[in-house]
Motif scaffolding. Structure first.
Motif, PDB file in Angstrom:
ATOM      1  N   THR A 103       8.932 -13.407   3.760  1.00  0.00           N
ATOM      2  CA  THR A 103      10.008 -14.025   4.545  1.00  0.00           C
ATOM      3  C   THR A 103       9.763 -13.968   6.049  1.00  0.00           C
ATOM      4  OG1 THR A 103      11.229 -11.929   4.498  1.00  0.00           O
ATOM      5  CG2 THR A 103      11.732 -13.544   2.773  1.00  0.00           C
ATOM      6  N   HIS A 104       8.728 -13.254   6.487  1.00  0.00           N
ATOM      7  CA  HIS A 104       8.407 -13.172   7.919  1.00  0.00           C
ATOM      8  C   HIS A 104       6.914 -13.430   8.117  1.00  0.00           C
ATOM      9  CE1 HIS A 104      12.157 -10.823   7.544  1.00  0.00           C
ATOM     10  NE2 HIS A 104      12.430 -11.294   8.754  1.00  0.00           N
ATOM     11  N   PRO A 105       6.500 -14.671   7.871  1.00  0.00           N
ATOM     12  CA  PRO A 105       5.063 -14.964   7.961  1.00  0.00           C
ATOM     13  C   PRO A 105       4.549 -14.931   9.390  1.00  0.00           C
ATOM     14  CG  PRO A 105       6.317 -16.984   7.697  1.00  0.00           C
ATOM     15  CD  PRO A 105       7.295 -15.858   7.526  1.00  0.00           C
ATOM     16  N   LYS A 106       3.281 -14.590   9.510  1.00  0.00           N
ATOM     17  CA  LYS A 106       2.591 -14.697  10.785  1.00  0.00           C
ATOM     18  C   LYS A 106       2.183 -16.152  11.012  1.00  0.00           C
ATOM     19  CE  LYS A 106       2.522 -10.231  11.687  1.00  0.00           C
ATOM     20  NZ  LYS A 106       3.241  -9.643  12.844  1.00  0.00           N
ATOM     21  N   GLU A 136      -0.779 -12.390   5.408  1.00  0.00           N
ATOM     22  CA  GLU A 136       0.537 -12.431   6.054  1.00  0.00           C
ATOM     23  C   GLU A 136       0.914 -13.821   6.550  1.00  0.00           C
ATOM     24  OE1 GLU A 136      -1.259  -8.403   7.418  1.00  0.00           O
ATOM     25  OE2 GLU A 136      -1.956 -10.391   6.800  1.00  0.00           O
ATOM     26  N   THR A 137      -0.042 -14.754   6.596  1.00  0.00           N
ATOM     27  CA  THR A 137       0.237 -16.097   7.109  1.00  0.00           C
ATOM     28  C   THR A 137       0.778 -17.039   6.043  1.00  0.00           C
ATOM     29  OG1 THR A 137      -2.041 -16.850   6.720  1.00  0.00           O
ATOM     30  CG2 THR A 137      -1.573 -15.834   8.855  1.00  0.00           C
ATOM     31  N   PHE A 138       0.700 -16.645   4.765  1.00  0.00           N
ATOM     32  CA  PHE A 138       1.111 -17.535   3.676  1.00  0.00           C
ATOM     33  C   PHE A 138       2.575 -17.303   3.288  1.00  0.00           C
ATOM     34  CE2 PHE A 138      -3.519 -17.031   2.866  1.00  0.00           C
ATOM     35  CZ  PHE A 138      -3.878 -18.360   3.037  1.00  0.00           C
ATOM     36  N   VAL A 139       3.221 -18.379   2.889  1.00  0.00           N
ATOM     37  CA  VAL A 139       4.587 -18.314   2.382  1.00  0.00           C
ATOM     38  C   VAL A 139       4.632 -18.835   0.944  1.00  0.00           C
ATOM     39  CG1 VAL A 139       6.969 -19.100   2.660  1.00  0.00           C
ATOM     40  CG2 VAL A 139       5.591 -18.546   4.681  1.00  0.00           C
ATOM     41  N   GLU A 140       4.195 -20.071   0.766  1.00  0.00           N
ATOM     42  CA  GLU A 140       4.207 -20.672  -0.558  1.00  0.00           C
ATOM     43  C   GLU A 140       3.237 -19.939  -1.488  1.00  0.00           C
ATOM     44  OE1 GLU A 140       6.256 -22.975  -1.628  1.00  0.00           O
ATOM     45  OE2 GLU A 140       7.207 -23.021   0.363  1.00  0.00           O
ATOM     46  N   GLY A 141       3.763 -19.526  -2.625  1.00  0.00           N
ATOM     47  CA  GLY A 141       2.927 -18.863  -3.617  1.00  0.00           C
ATOM     48  C   GLY A 141       2.572 -17.429  -3.306  1.00  0.00           C
ATOM     49  N   ALA A 186      -5.948   5.670  -4.949  1.00  0.00           N
ATOM     50  CA  ALA A 186      -6.366   6.740  -4.035  1.00  0.00           C
ATOM     51  C   ALA A 186      -5.604   6.731  -2.713  1.00  0.00           C
ATOM     52  CB  ALA A 186      -7.865   6.631  -3.770  1.00  0.00           C
ATOM     53  N   PHE A 187      -5.169   5.569  -2.239  1.00  0.00           N
ATOM     54  CA  PHE A 187      -4.524   5.452  -0.936  1.00  0.00           C
ATOM     55  C   PHE A 187      -3.255   4.612  -1.055  1.00  0.00           C
ATOM     56  CE2 PHE A 187      -9.184   5.000  -0.475  1.00  0.00           C
ATOM     57  CZ  PHE A 187      -9.471   6.248   0.069  1.00  0.00           C
ATOM     58  N   CYS A 188      -2.348   4.788  -0.107  1.00  0.00           N
ATOM     59  CA  CYS A 188      -1.206   3.881  -0.029  1.00  0.00           C
ATOM     60  C   CYS A 188      -1.744   2.487   0.284  1.00  0.00           C
ATOM     61  CB  CYS A 188      -0.236   4.340   1.052  1.00  0.00           C
ATOM     62  SG  CYS A 188       0.637   5.878   0.634  1.00  0.00           S
ATOM     63  N   THR A 189      -1.369   1.532  -0.548  1.00  0.00           N
ATOM     64  CA  THR A 189      -2.000   0.213  -0.511  1.00  0.00           C
ATOM     65  C   THR A 189      -0.961  -0.887  -0.410  1.00  0.00           C
ATOM     66  OG1 THR A 189      -3.817   1.040  -1.891  1.00  0.00           O
ATOM     67  CG2 THR A 189      -3.567  -1.350  -1.727  1.00  0.00           C
ATOM     68  N   GLU A 190      -1.206  -1.824   0.491  1.00  0.00           N
ATOM     69  CA  GLU A 190      -0.409  -3.042   0.568  1.00  0.00           C
ATOM     70  C   GLU A 190      -1.035  -4.067  -0.371  1.00  0.00           C
ATOM     71  OE1 GLU A 190      -0.206  -4.311   4.623  1.00  0.00           O
ATOM     72  OE2 GLU A 190       0.464  -2.344   5.345  1.00  0.00           O
ATOM     73  N   ILE A 191      -0.184  -4.719  -1.167  1.00  0.00           N
ATOM     74  CA  ILE A 191      -0.655  -5.669  -2.171  1.00  0.00           C
ATOM     75  C   ILE A 191      -0.115  -7.060  -1.860  1.00  0.00           C
ATOM     76  CG2 ILE A 191      -0.631  -6.263  -4.620  1.00  0.00           C
ATOM     77  CD1 ILE A 191      -0.266  -3.308  -5.250  1.00  0.00           C
ATOM     78  N   TYR A 192      -1.012  -8.030  -1.854  1.00  0.00           N
ATOM     79  CA  TYR A 192      -0.637  -9.428  -1.656  1.00  0.00           C
ATOM     80  C   TYR A 192      -1.212 -10.242  -2.816  1.00  0.00           C
ATOM     81  CZ  TYR A 192      -0.074  -7.740   3.155  1.00  0.00           C
ATOM     82  OH  TYR A 192       0.278  -7.021   4.271  1.00  0.00           O
TER      83      TYR A 192
END
Length: 206
Positions: free
Chosen positions: A127-130, A149-154, A174-180
């Motif tokens: 909801t807050h794309p770059k 971070e630049t994508f919105v659709e899909g 093993a690490f805290c991970t951001e998933i896209y």
């Protein structure tokens, strides 16, 4: 031998001149200390501004990082059917960043993501794309990919740390991970995994 006569009031005048000299010397000393103090403050401010910049400036992309090595280091089981696998390891003075990306069918992506979602949660929309063309020093543009971070659709976004889920897959992270997860065309999804670590991440063998 008689002592020379001292004009009346000469002692007072001499004391007055001596007092003026002392005041002048004191003023010069005080001014000098003030100038030194100001200069010292300027030096400290400049050093303080420069030091954080040096700590956060981009540093190093490690050589020899393969997707297979990175998947094992991060604790993920990449589907055997995955294609276009890419990986990177960025190090600097503050933290290391591990990157892993691959493409699978959307059905396979859902099977991969399911065990990595904490109970009662789900991936959310961006909801807050770059802005398009956005890059970051430790991001996926190094791998020749647009930043997720630049994508919105899909695009679906989530994340977890080790132990956030009771599944074997979650326990292995093993690490805290951001998933896209980006379904960039119908039925095809690219998975992006971004993990930061305050502790140095061991480098791949030479």
């Amino acid at each position: 031998m008689s002592r020379p006569e001292v004009p009346a009031g000469a002692g007072a005048g001499e004391r007055e001149r001596s007092g003026r000299r002392k005041l002048a010397v004191g003023a010069w000393v005080f001014s000098g200390l003030c100038i030194l103090g100001v200069l010292g403050g300027v030096v400290m401010v400049v050093h303080g501004l420069r030091e954080p910049a040096e700590r956060t400036k981009p540093c190093c992309w490690e050589e020899g990082v393969t997707p297979e090595w990175m998947a094992k280091r991060m604790g993920f089981q990449v589907p055997e059917t995955a294609t276009d696998r890419r990986a990177g390891l960025h190090t600097n003075l503050q933290y290391d960043v591990a990157l892993l990306a691959f493409t699978v069918t959307t059905a396979e992506a859902d099977r991969f993501l399911g065990p990595l979602q904490p109970e009662g949660t789900q991936l959310v929309r961006n909801t807050h794309p770059k802005d398009p063309g956005y890059t970051r020093a430790d991001g996926f543009s190094h791998l020749g990919l647009p930043e997720p971070e630049t994508f919105v659709e899909g695009m679906r976004i989530g994340g977890l740390c080790r132990g956030d889920t009771k599944t074997p897959e979650g326990q292995a992270v093993a690490f805290c991970t951001e998933i896209y997860a980006h379904e960039f065309q119908p039925g095809t999804t690219r998975i992006y995994l971004w993990a930061g670590s305050d502790a140095p991440i061991p480098k791949p063998p030479a």
